[in-house]
Design a protein around this motif. Structure first.
Motif, PDB file in Angstrom:
ATOM      1  N   TRP A   7       0.778  -0.690  -0.296  1.00 25.72           N
ATOM      2  CA  TRP A   7      -0.392   0.152  -0.392  1.00 25.72           C
ATOM      3  C   TRP A   7       0.630   1.299  -0.015  1.00 25.72           C
ATOM      4  O   TRP A   7       0.768   2.563  -0.438  1.00 25.72           O
ATOM      5  CB  TRP A   7      -1.165  -0.374   1.539  1.00 25.72           C
TER       6      TRP A   7
ATOM      7  N   LEU B 238       2.566   2.104  -3.463  1.00 18.70           N
ATOM      8  CA  LEU B 238       1.402   2.817  -4.152  1.00 18.70           C
ATOM      9  C   LEU B 238       1.658   3.768  -4.061  1.00 18.70           C
ATOM     10  O   LEU B 238       1.323   4.961  -4.666  1.00 18.70           O
ATOM     11  CB  LEU B 238      -0.057   1.260  -4.415  1.00 18.70           C
ATOM     12  N   GLN B 239       1.299   4.018  -2.553  1.00 16.20           N
ATOM     13  CA  GLN B 239       0.762   6.003  -2.517  1.00 16.20           C
ATOM     14  C   GLN B 239       1.987   6.192  -3.108  1.00 16.20           C
ATOM     15  O   GLN B 239       1.747   7.940  -4.025  1.00 16.20           O
ATOM     16  CB  GLN B 239       1.430   5.608  -1.226  1.00 16.20           C
TER      17      GLN B 239
ATOM     18  N   ILE C  53       1.482   6.577  -6.392  1.00 16.26           N
ATOM     19  CA  ILE C  53       0.612   8.112  -7.458  1.00 16.26           C
ATOM     20  C   ILE C  53       1.014   9.167  -7.156  1.00 16.26           C
ATOM     21  O   ILE C  53       0.871   9.902  -7.600  1.00 16.26           O
ATOM     22  CB  ILE C  53      -0.650   6.922  -6.723  1.00 16.26           C
ATOM     23  N   HIS C  54       1.205   8.720  -5.949  1.00 16.68           N
ATOM     24  CA  HIS C  54       1.683  10.421  -5.535  1.00 16.68           C
ATOM     25  C   HIS C  54       2.854  11.296  -6.759  1.00 16.68           C
ATOM     26  O   HIS C  54       3.386  12.024  -6.562  1.00 16.68           O
ATOM     27  CB  HIS C  54       1.903  10.717  -4.321  1.00 16.68           C
TER      28      HIS C  54
ATOM     29  N   LEU D  84       3.071  11.432  -9.788  1.00 15.15           N
ATOM     30  CA  LEU D  84       2.879  11.420 -10.550  1.00 15.15           C
ATOM     31  C   LEU D  84       2.637  13.515 -10.606  1.00 15.15           C
ATOM     32  O   LEU D  84       2.897  14.044 -11.372  1.00 15.15           O
ATOM     33  CB  LEU D  84       1.505  11.673 -11.274  1.00 15.15           C
TER      34      LEU D  84
ATOM     35  N   VAL E 240       8.520  13.970 -18.028  1.00 12.83           N
ATOM     36  CA  VAL E 240       7.611  13.452 -19.467  1.00 12.83           C
ATOM     37  C   VAL E 240       7.786  11.552 -18.477  1.00 12.83           C
ATOM     38  O   VAL E 240       6.961  10.596 -18.521  1.00 12.83           O
ATOM     39  CB  VAL E 240       8.755  13.176 -20.475  1.00 12.83           C
TER      40      VAL E 240
ATOM     41  N   ALA F 125       5.898  10.742 -15.944  1.00 15.00           N
ATOM     42  CA  ALA F 125       5.049  10.497 -16.669  1.00 15.00           C
ATOM     43  C   ALA F 125       4.241   8.891 -17.074  1.00 15.00           C
ATOM     44  O   ALA F 125       3.094   8.562 -17.315  1.00 15.00           O
ATOM     45  CB  ALA F 125       3.634  11.006 -16.874  1.00 15.00           C
ATOM     46  N   VAL F 126       5.370   8.796 -17.939  1.00 12.68           N
ATOM     47  CA  VAL F 126       4.451   6.434 -18.902  1.00 12.68           C
ATOM     48  C   VAL F 126       6.032   6.228 -17.846  1.00 12.68           C
ATOM     49  O   VAL F 126       4.538   5.149 -17.578  1.00 12.68           O
ATOM     50  CB  VAL F 126       5.929   7.712 -20.402  1.00 12.68           C
TER      51      VAL F 126
ATOM     52  N   PRO G 246       3.052   4.958 -14.096  1.00  9.24           N
ATOM     53  CA  PRO G 246       1.560   3.858 -14.743  1.00  9.24           C
ATOM     54  C   PRO G 246       2.141   2.812 -14.661  1.00  9.24           C
ATOM     55  O   PRO G 246       1.884   1.562 -14.141  1.00  9.24           O
ATOM     56  CB  PRO G 246       0.962   4.460 -15.854  1.00  9.24           C
TER      57      PRO G 246
ATOM     58  N   ILE H 112       3.136   0.469 -11.882  1.00  9.04           N
ATOM     59  CA  ILE H 112       2.099   0.612 -11.277  1.00  9.04           C
ATOM     60  C   ILE H 112       0.849  -0.685 -11.519  1.00  9.04           C
ATOM     61  O   ILE H 112       0.541  -1.911 -10.722  1.00  9.04           O
ATOM     62  CB  ILE H 112       1.058   1.858 -10.989  1.00  9.04           C
ATOM     63  N   ALA H 113       1.141  -0.623 -12.761  1.00 12.27           N
ATOM     64  CA  ALA H 113       0.162  -1.962 -13.468  1.00 12.27           C
ATOM     65  C   ALA H 113       1.170  -3.226 -13.267  1.00 12.27           C
ATOM     66  O   ALA H 113       0.774  -4.308 -12.844  1.00 12.27           O
ATOM     67  CB  ALA H 113       0.470  -1.428 -15.295  1.00 12.27           C
TER      68      ALA H 113
ATOM     69  N   ALA I  31       0.876  -4.529  -9.569  1.00 10.91           N
ATOM     70  CA  ALA I  31      -1.222  -4.722  -9.736  1.00 10.91           C
ATOM     71  C   ALA I  31      -1.339  -6.159 -10.282  1.00 10.91           C
ATOM     72  O   ALA I  31      -1.319  -7.378  -9.229  1.00 10.91           O
ATOM     73  CB  ALA I  31      -1.553  -3.932 -10.378  1.00 10.91           C
TER      74      ALA I  31
ATOM     75  N   THR J 218      -1.911  13.326   1.276  1.00 11.12           N
ATOM     76  CA  THR J 218      -2.701  12.329   1.768  1.00 11.12           C
ATOM     77  C   THR J 218      -2.828  10.929   2.135  1.00 11.12           C
ATOM     78  O   THR J 218      -2.902  10.747   0.701  1.00 11.12           O
ATOM     79  CB  THR J 218      -4.040  13.110   1.136  1.00 11.12           C
TER      80      THR J 218
ATOM     81  N   PRO K  51      -5.106  -5.749 -11.721  1.00 10.15           N
ATOM     82  CA  PRO K  51      -4.166  -4.837 -12.413  1.00 10.15           C
ATOM     83  C   PRO K  51      -5.508  -3.359 -12.967  1.00 10.15           C
ATOM     84  O   PRO K  51      -4.795  -2.454 -13.042  1.00 10.15           O
ATOM     85  CB  PRO K  51      -3.318  -4.918 -13.218  1.00 10.15           C
TER      86      PRO K  51
ATOM     87  N   LEU L  23      -6.887  -1.716 -10.440  1.00 16.58           N
ATOM     88  CA  LEU L  23      -6.021  -0.735  -9.589  1.00 16.58           C
ATOM     89  C   LEU L  23      -5.439   0.512 -10.888  1.00 16.58           C
ATOM     90  O   LEU L  23      -5.593   1.823 -10.961  1.00 16.58           O
ATOM     91  CB  LEU L  23      -4.359  -1.313  -9.168  1.00 16.58           C
ATOM     92  N   MET L  24      -5.387   0.521 -11.890  1.00 12.78           N
ATOM     93  CA  MET L  24      -4.554   1.291 -12.736  1.00 12.78           C
ATOM     94  C   MET L  24      -6.270   2.420 -13.258  1.00 12.78           C
ATOM     95  O   MET L  24      -6.079   3.729 -12.855  1.00 12.78           O
ATOM     96  CB  MET L  24      -5.160   0.805 -14.237  1.00 12.78           C
TER      97      MET L  24
ATOM     98  N   PHE M  74      -5.920   4.484 -10.032  1.00 15.70           N
ATOM     99  CA  PHE M  74      -4.391   5.423 -10.424  1.00 15.70           C
ATOM    100  C   PHE M  74      -4.714   6.165 -11.265  1.00 15.70           C
ATOM    101  O   PHE M  74      -5.311   7.128 -11.185  1.00 15.70           O
ATOM    102  CB  PHE M  74      -3.299   4.476 -11.122  1.00 15.70           C
TER     103      PHE M  74
END
Lengths: 495, 670, 123, 391
Positions: free
Chosen positions: B406, B409-410, B413-414, B416, B421, B424-425, B428, B431-432, B435, B525, D142, D145-146, D149
């Motif tokens: 967790w 992932l936080q 996610i934060h 971003l 660039v 930004a690429v 994600p 994260i994928a 997951a 947060t 996935p 979660l995406m 996101f």
């Protein structure tokens, strides 16, 4: 159409049979008869058509040590008929490649052959669930899935043992004969007219098919000529039965891929057809329609009704084949090759969907339908072919019914039964194209006119071995769809 | 006076005593003594680590011990964390090892080396100069190699695994040697302090080379994809207590190395360092877990899961590097804290899983999941402990794996919020990957737990399984306690993590506020209260069974009717009749037939005698073949040449005889 | 609702199918075919109980939890119908499992079946 | 501890628990009506549950604690998620902990517990159902979660309360393409997670085709009631979550009692509407082949083209094509990323797009999504074209 009879002794049987098979004959059925205590007579019926030719090979065996050389290597159905004969009559096929029980389950008593006249009451049955010799497939990742005999939904009892890796089916063994009641034994010693009701209950959804085959056999034995009007009425009933069964399968196939709405509509159309059957013969499953020597119609279907049903069925088929997911699930699923269908001797729409043009209405006609009869044949052999062949046949049947209704005069009792039969010959064969395939019935009459032996060969008996073949490298979730695309009768097969 | 020095001294003394005991004592007493000493080493290491995490620092140099370079040791919060983790795992593995090595592994060699190996695991993070670090690193590699090949006499595959392990670790050593030598040469000094000082002056090319080489060397130790081949081979073959140590403490050293060189010595670097590490981590995670999902060898599955979890740690470290390069200190600290927390969590549940797998191997003698089954009634405690470990491994709420995932992932996610660039690429995609690996981990461990432990035994070995001895259960109990603690009270670690992150030079303002109940992200947060979730789950459960217990029918059933016991019905619904044969049809259902094995299936099916004409059909078709072997008997025409009369294609599928017709049952024609 | 074919000629199955179809819609009264005997309260048994189906029928009956109802559909299930005396028939359904409700007819009309189901579901 | 907050949570849990069977009944009724059947009425699920509670539990021999606790875990996780998700109001005592990742993980925990129970029975169907369920769950995670996101970017946090309150204040925020894609992803996940068509057929009787139902074949009596209640709860919560995220009107961010009551009524209406739309859509869907499910969650046509290429022996051509695709993709992302995500030029004034800009975009997007799932009108054209090619 009388059949030519050839008397042989056991030694000559294989060569003679091989010659007949070479000439393109098909082995229709094998029946054992206990004429007198000393001898057992086995009849091999070979049929071919058109022109409609029937050849019976009669082989006499000594009752004490009944044995007959096997034809299993020449014709696959012969092997299964011999195993059934071994189970019920005790006749040992010599050098049979697969000498295992077929009809009797392991808990049936040993050495007791029910069809023998001297069999007597059945002795004590063992404990069920004895070791059935399922072939266990070992190997990394292989596991077995047992299914049945009691299934969810409205399916007849049968046990399927799958050997599966991941989701692909390696091997399927179907263990049937759960509804074996011993119907053939019940026929012995009955009046032909009285036994008619029993033939209508061999396979409930094929009442007309079996009754017609039986009546043709009796008429063949007694030499009764059936008037043209009765033959037309019988053809009408046969087609009516074909339509309502095909419609149910079209709906059920859509339901098995999860598209429930088309199944709902199929049942709506079927209910309409069942009520039509009720108006025509007084029974929703057309029982009592075919009688010895003729047919018994109370009313004729109207053309408007038939046209409406035809339109509904065409809508249903277009909707089903137009739905990409449904069409994708049907295409390429469980392919039965033409060669395998030919080797197994498949009949009916299962054979016609795999490219074999077998049709008893064409090969052994009891009523000439002329150019109206078009035998539909498709060649892909997958579930889509079996779906489309049913749609086409249902449509053709409706055309036939339309035509037959115009020819038959109006009026309540359309065709009264012919004068009582007088026995000229002692045996007769009836062949008709039931909705599942060619049904062959052979009867023998005792001198006093009572039935001494009735042998029935339902097309499902030939088609059941085709199911495991078609399932080669199909995934497990597709088995129910394939099983419904075959929709073989358990009651007709088990008798 | 810091408690670190005496603790490390005690660890060394106990290690020496353990080795001596291993060599001297008779075989019967040897496991207990060595186990005790090794546990002592672990406890001392744990004490030292906790002290370091508490803020104490310690360094020492013994110039005369090692000619020319001398020995330099230094312990700060970062190495303290890894020392504490190693110590904890050593204690558990040592206690577990007493019972495990009683028969077969009580040889003099193995018992002597075990304390030495434990000692190196504790000391490697304390190394403070290139030569000391390399010496300890090589000592650890050598001792672990000897332990891996401990059972080579029993299984040939152990020798092959040993070779793999030796070659791969020494390739890693060469890369490490090159990196540190280049770094020391350019920085003009041998101690880590000198390296830190000289790092600024290095040209970007040199810094890049040093980092890449270090990443490769430490990555291979952490099981990163290109150089991971040894991990799934060596871990399953090593004795279970050793593979537990290897899979947790030793693999963490790889992560320690990357953090130490990347952050501390080189002080962060350009953005592409972070991208490279994140990419390496993501690929490792997904590859590892996919292999784990299809593995049928229990310990091989766990080894691949180790490589997956270390992949996740590398993603965290890479993200921290990326944020550090982007100038966002706070996010870098968060990502690094997530990585370190995952190191701790992974060590806890992976040690437990390996010990449980070891006790299964101990009880049944087989590691093949397909051959197990039915262990729950026979080994209830081991099954429960394996379940706790699996809960942690599949990263779902009550488990401890979920907390660190967790946090990771936080952080991503934060992340971003960081402009640019590449972030930004890349984020994600990361994260994928996380997951997907979490999802597949769930599938893999449900298979391991469900197919391996539940249902009915599928082999005689599984039938005979019995519960493992108490010492092994005690060892596993320690790990389970650690997992539960980490799962419910992660907040306790918050300030320790803060100091460890600070030790790497990044701004260590309190990134995680660790209330005793939950984890709070300061400045960002995000709140997670694992304890409250567990309490809520526990609270929601009972009312449901209360409302069923109250129902009249159940009370009616409670009274045994007419002598029948409380209604334990006959086996299962009829739609699946109980399999007659003793070897019940296996309920194993691997999600997909394993792609990586040569022959997906080679069912030993004897083609029946239908095709007696063609003599080619061997008794059992050999060689790899497609799944539909039974239909492979050729379509030879019938004996007398009539085409297709006897349908050979149809033969096997229908009802092949299991063996020559007459022998399969006394007389078929009854 | 769980259907067990204990030896029927599949005529009754046609009519039971009709009863659950859209036209007669037994589901309107809360009767639904379920996937497992454990979920079922009612066993719809058709056909004379053959020797091979006696044991499966018994096991299905025991697999269904209390309180359960057995409905014998069709003349064969009630008194073996035309198959009385056949060597393969073990007896009527009542000889194997206790029967609570009988639906005569060969095959019984869907309306008769739905009527019987309504008496079972009480709606 | 504001009173309305606690009341909101209690009302929310009560409404969802009571409403779940009604929703299932409503969906079955809608489907029955569309199929021309009278249907058992909306209250049937409640009658079934009441009946099952009174029945006697029959368990298979050899099952352990996993089998007995799975129903409890399933219902417990569903209830906790119901309490956490801000369906009615975003100011509740637990909304601080309402993290979307936690919600996703809790639902996954329910699935895992059920899969373990399926395996514990030792039956072939249980094993098959469990392995299929875990495969689908592994692919759902996935996707879920995406979309989490994608949703958390505008709100800057994964906390559900923040996301929803953000959406309430600025509804336009989620009309962006990413928001839309996240909605489609969440809908696909809802269908896969709760075992509806086209992934799994809840009303089938064919054991071999089941995914969710196969695992619960062995449950009876009260356990079965819990399992069904759990499944219905999960469906209701997921639909509620969808409604809360994408149609947040009516959810109170304040502490007014009237607003809370209105929110509850609106919640019930929205979920009922969403459920019946889902049921109606289901009537026109069929169950796709098991191995198509992953393709449902990922694109299919490219794979087929490549496969055909290799099959036709044009391996080299396909590889060249794939390399070119990679190059194109790299260039495209490089350029567009810099445009969309790069640092904004200083004198940038926010440009408001009129409908004329994003409407065609949206239409194009919808067309792609539709084509991805079904090519109904084009099927015959494609077939005809292929046949003209003379294959």
């Amino acid at each position: 159409m009388p059949s030519t009879r050839v008397d042989l002794d056991p030694g000559e049987l294989p060569d003679h049979a091989a010659r007949l098979l070479d000439d393109g004959h098909r082995l229709a059925l094998v029946a054992a008869h206990h004429d007198d205590p000393g001898t057992i007579r086995v009849v091999y019926l070979f049929v071919q058509g058109p022109p409609d030719t029937r050849t019976e090979l009669h082989v006499r065996l000594d009752a004490r040590t009944p044995a007959v050389p096997t034809l299993a290597r020449l014709s696959f159905p012969a092997g299964r008929f011999e195993r059934e004969m071994r189970d019920l009559h005790g006749i040992v096929p010599l050098d049979h490649p697969l000498p295992h029980r077929l009809v009797r389950h392991p808990h049936w008593p040993r050495g007791w052959y029910p069809m023998r006249p001297d069999a007597g009451p059945p002795p004590e049955f063992g404990t069920p669930e004895g070791p059935f010799p399922f072939l266990t497939v070992e190997g990394p990742g292989v596991y077995e899935i047992p299914v049945g005999p009691v299934h969810a939904g409205l399916i007849e009892p049968g046990h399927f043992r799958f050997s599966v890796v991941g989701e692909t089916i390696l091997k399927l063994k179907a263990r049937l004969w759960y509804v074996h009641k011993g119907i053939e034994k019940l026929f012995e010693g009955r009046e032909p007219a009285q036994a008619l009701a029993l033939t209508e209950r061999i396979s409930g959804d094929t009442a007309v098919g079996h009754a017609l085959a039986y009546c043709l056999a009796v008429e063949d034995a007694t030499g009764v000529q059936v008037p043209l009007r009765a033959r037309r009425a019988r053809a009408l009933l046969l087609e009516l039965e074909r339509v309502h069964n095909h419609v149910t399968d079209l709906g059920a196939l859509c339901n098995d891929v999860g598209h429930g709405i088309l199944n709902a509509h199929a049942w709506r159309i079927r209910e309409r057809l069942l009520r039509l059957n009720h108006t025509v013969t007084g029974h929703r499953l057309l029982r009592g329609g075919v009688v010895l020597g003729g047919a018994n119609l109370r009313a004729l279907p109207e053309h408007a009704e038939l046209a409406a049903v035809r339109a509904d069925i065409r809508d249903l088929v277009d909707l089903a084949l137009g739905h990409p997911t449904v069409r994708d699930r049907f295409t390429g699923t469980a392919i039965l090759s033409a060669q395998a269908a030919h080797d197994l001797g498949c009949l009916g729409y299962v054979a016609r969907a795999s490219g074999l043009p077998t049709d008893a209405r064409h090969a052994h006609p009891f009523h000439d339908l002329g150019d109206l009869l078009t035998t539909r044949v498709l060649d892909t052999g997958d579930v889509l072919a079996r779906f489309r062949i049913r749609a086409l046949e249902a449509d053709d049947s409706l055309t036939l019914i339309d035509h037959l209704t115009t020819e038959l005069p109006t009026g309540p009792r359309v065709a009264d039964p012919a004068p009582p039969p007088h026995p000229t010959r002692r045996s007769g064969v009836g062949i008709t194209e039931g909705w599942r395939g060619t049904i062959t019935t052979r009867i023998e009459l005792a001198p006093d006119g009572l039935l001494s032996r009735v042998k029935i060969a339902d097309p499902s008996f030939f088609n059941w071995p085709a199911l495991p073949i078609a399932l080669a490298d199909t995934i497990v979730p597709d088995f129910p769809l394939t099983n419904k695309s075959f929709n073989l009768s358990y009651a007709g097969n088990d008798l | 006076m810091s408690a670190i020095a005496p603790a490390l001294a005690a660890a060394s003394a106990l290690a020496a005593a353990g080795t001596a005991a291993g060599l001297v004592l008779p075989e019967r007493a040897r496991p207990a003594a060595v186990g005790a000493c090794t546990a002592g080493v672990g406890a001392a290491g744990l004490a030292a680590g906790v002290a370091a995490l508490g803020g104490q620092r310690w360094s020492a140099s013994l110039p005369d011990l090692l000619p020319l370079a001398g020995v330099h040791l230094a312990v700060d919060a970062l190495s303290g964390l890894f020392i504490a983790v190693s110590g904890g795992v050593i204690v558990a593995a040592a206690v577990y090892g007493i019972g495990y090595t009683r028969h077969g592994l009580a040889g003099r060699g193995v018992q002597a080396i075990l304390p030495l190996f434990a000692w190196t695991l504790v000391l490697v993070p304390a190394g403070a100069s290139v030569s000391t670090f390399l010496l300890l690193w090589e000592l650890r590699a050598a001792s672990s190699l000897l332990l891996v090949v401990a059972e080579h006499r029993r299984r040939a595959s152990v020798r092959e695994a040993g070779v793999w392990y030796a070659v791969m670790t020494h390739l890693g050593l060469v890369a490490l040697l090159a990196a540190l030598a280049l770094f020391a040469a350019r920085a003009g000094g041998e101690t880590f302090a000198a390296l830190r000082a000289g790092a600024g002056g290095l040209s970007p090319a040199v810094r890049g080379t040093v980092f890449v080489l270090a990443l490769l060397a430490f990555g291979s130790k952490a099981g990163a994809v290109p150089l991971h081949a040894w991990l799934p081979r060596a871990h399953p073959e090593a004795p279970s207590n050793v593979s537990a140590l290897m899979s947790t403490a030793m693999v963490n050293l790889g992560a320690y190395g990357v953090i130490r060189t990347g952050f501390d010595l080189l002080g962060g670097g350009p953005r592409w360092w972070g991208l490279l590490t994140v990419a390496l981590g993501a690929v490792t995670a997904v590859y590892g877990i996919v292999q784990a999902a299809v593995a049928t060898d229990l310990k091989r599955l766990l080894a691949y899961s180790t490589s997956e979890n270390l992949g996740l740690v590398l993603v965290g470290v890479g993200a921290a590097l990326l944020f550090d390069a982007g100038g966002n200190e706070e996010l870098a600290a968060l990502a690094l804290a997530a990585a370190l927390l995952h190191v701790v969590n992974h060590a806890a549940f992976k040690a437990l899983l390996f010990c449980a797998a070891g006790s299964v191997l101990h009880a049944t003698g087989t590691r093949d999941v397909d051959g197990l089954g039915g262990l729950r009634p026979r080994m209830p405690v081991t099954t429960a402990l394996f379940a706790v470990g699996a809960l942690g491994a599949i990263a779902l709420p009550p488990g401890n794996g979920f907390v660190s995932e967790w946090l990771l992932l936080q952080a991503l996610i934060h992340g971003l919020a960081v402009p640019g660039v590449t972030t930004a690429v890349m984020l994600p995609v990361a994260i994928a990957a996380i997951a997907l690996s979490a999802g597949l981990a769930a599938a893999a461990f449900v298979k391991a737990l469900g197919v391996g432990f539940f249902a009915r035994p599928r082999s005689a070995a599984a039938m005979r399984a019995g519960e493992s001895p108490r010492t092994m259960l005690a060892g596993m109990g320690l790990c389970a306690a650690a997992c539960a603690g980490l799962a419910l009270l992660p907040g306790a670690l918050a300030d320790g993590l803060g100091r460890a992150v600070g030790a790497t030079g990044t701004d260590s303002r309190r990134i995680i506020i660790g209330g005793e109940l939950n984890l709070q992200l300061s400045g960002l947060t995000g709140r997670l209260a694992p304890l409250w979730i567990a309490v809520a789950l526990a609270a929601a459960g009972p009312p449901c069974c209360w409302c069923c217990a109250r129902s009249p029918a159940r009370r009616a059933a409670a009274r045994p009717r007419s002598g029948t016991a409380v209604p334990e019905r006959p086996p299962r619904a009829w739609s699946t009749p109980p399999p007659p044969s003793p070897n019940p049809c296996s309920a194993s259902s691997t999600t997909s037939s394993p792609p990586n094995r040569t022959s997906t299936s080679r069912p030993c099916v004897n083609p029946p005698t239908w095709s007696s004409g063609s003599a080619t059909s061997a008794k059992c078709p050999t060689g790899s073949s497609t799944a539909s072997t039974p239909r492979s008997c050729d379509r030879s025409p019938a004996p007398d040449g009539r085409p297709g009369a006897s349908p050979t294609a149809a033969c096997t599928a229908i009802s092949g005889t299991a063996s020559p017709p007459w022998s399969c049952c006394s007389s078929p024609w009854r | 609702m769980r259907h067990v074919d204990a030896g029927s000629c599949n005529g009754c199955e046609v009519e039971i199918g009709g009863a659950f179809g859209p036209v007669y819609d037994a589901e309107r009264y809360g009767a639904r075919l379920v996937a497992s005997p454990r979920h079922a309260d009612v066993l719809l048994v058709t056909g004379p109980v053959t020797r091979n189906m006696a044991e499966p029928l018994r096991r299905t009956y025991e697999a269904a939890p209390e309180p359960r109802v057995v409905v014998a559909v069709g003349d064969c299930a009630i008194n073996c119908g035309l198959f009385a005396g056949a060597y393969g028939v073990a007896g009527a359904v009542a000889d194997v499992v206790p029967v609570d409700l009988e639906v005569p007819g060969c095959p019984p009309e869907p309306t008769a079946i739905v009527e019987a189901l309504r008496r079972v579901t009480g709606r | 501890m504001n009173l309305t907050g606690t009341a909101a949570v209690a009302a929310q849990v009560g409404l969802v628990t009571a409403g779940a069977p009604w929703l299932a009944g409503l969906m079955r009724q809608v489907r029955a009506r569309l199929e021309g059947r009278a249907g058992p009425g909306i209250g049937q699920p409640w009658r079934d549950l009441r009946k099952q509670l009174r029945k006697q539990p029959v368990t298979a021999t050899g099952t352990g604690p996993a089998f007995r606790t799975a129903p409890l875990v399933l219902v417990a996780t569903a209830l906790v998620v119901t309490a956490l998700v801000p369906l009615a109001s975003t100011r509740t005592p637990v909304s601080g902990h309402a993290d979307l990742i936690v919600v996703v993980a809790l639902l996954a925990l329910g699935t895992v517990a059920l899969a373990l129970a399926g395996l514990d029975t030792g039956t072939a169907f249980g094993g098959m159902g469990a392995s299929r369920e875990m495969t689908v769950a592994a692919l759902v995670e996935p996707t879920l979660l995406m979309s989490v996101f994608a949703l958390s970017i505008p709100a800057g946090s994964t906390n559900l309360a923040d996301i929803v309150s953000g959406a309430v204040h600025d509804p336009g925020r989620l009309a962006t393409p990413t928001g839309l894609l996240a909605a489609v992803a969440l809908l696909a996940v809802t269908v896969a997670e709760t075992g509806r068509l086209p992934v799994d057929n809840p009303s089938t009787h064919l054991e071999l085709t089941m995914i969710h139902e196969a695992m619960v074949l062995e449950y009876s009596g009260p356990d079965l009631a819990l399992i069904e209640l759990g499944a219905q709860l999960r469906l209701t919560v997921l639909l509620g979550l969808l409604a809360a995220l994408f149609t947040p009107w009516g959810i109170t961010t304040g502490t007014g009692w009237a607003a809370l009551a209105l929110a509850l009524v609106l919640l019930a209406a929205k979920v009922a509407l969403l459920g019946s739309v889902l049921a109606a859509a289901e009537v026109f869907l069929a169950k796709i082949r098991l191995f198509r499910v992953p393709e449902l969650l990922a694109g299919a046509s490219e794979l087929a083209i490549a496969r055909a290429g290799f099959a036709a022996g044009l391996g080299w051509a396909v590889t060249v094509a794939l390399v070119l695709v990679l190059v194109a993709f790299a260039a495209l992302t490089g350029r567009s990323a810099r445009m969309l995500l790069g640092p904004p030029p200083e004198p940038a004034t926010p440009v408001r797009f009129g409908a004329s800009v994003w409407l065609p975009l949206l239409a194009g997007l919808l067309a792609c999504a539709a084509l991805g799932i079904t090519t109904a009108p084009l099927a015959d054209l494609l077939a005809a074209a292929a046949s003209i090619g003379g294959h």
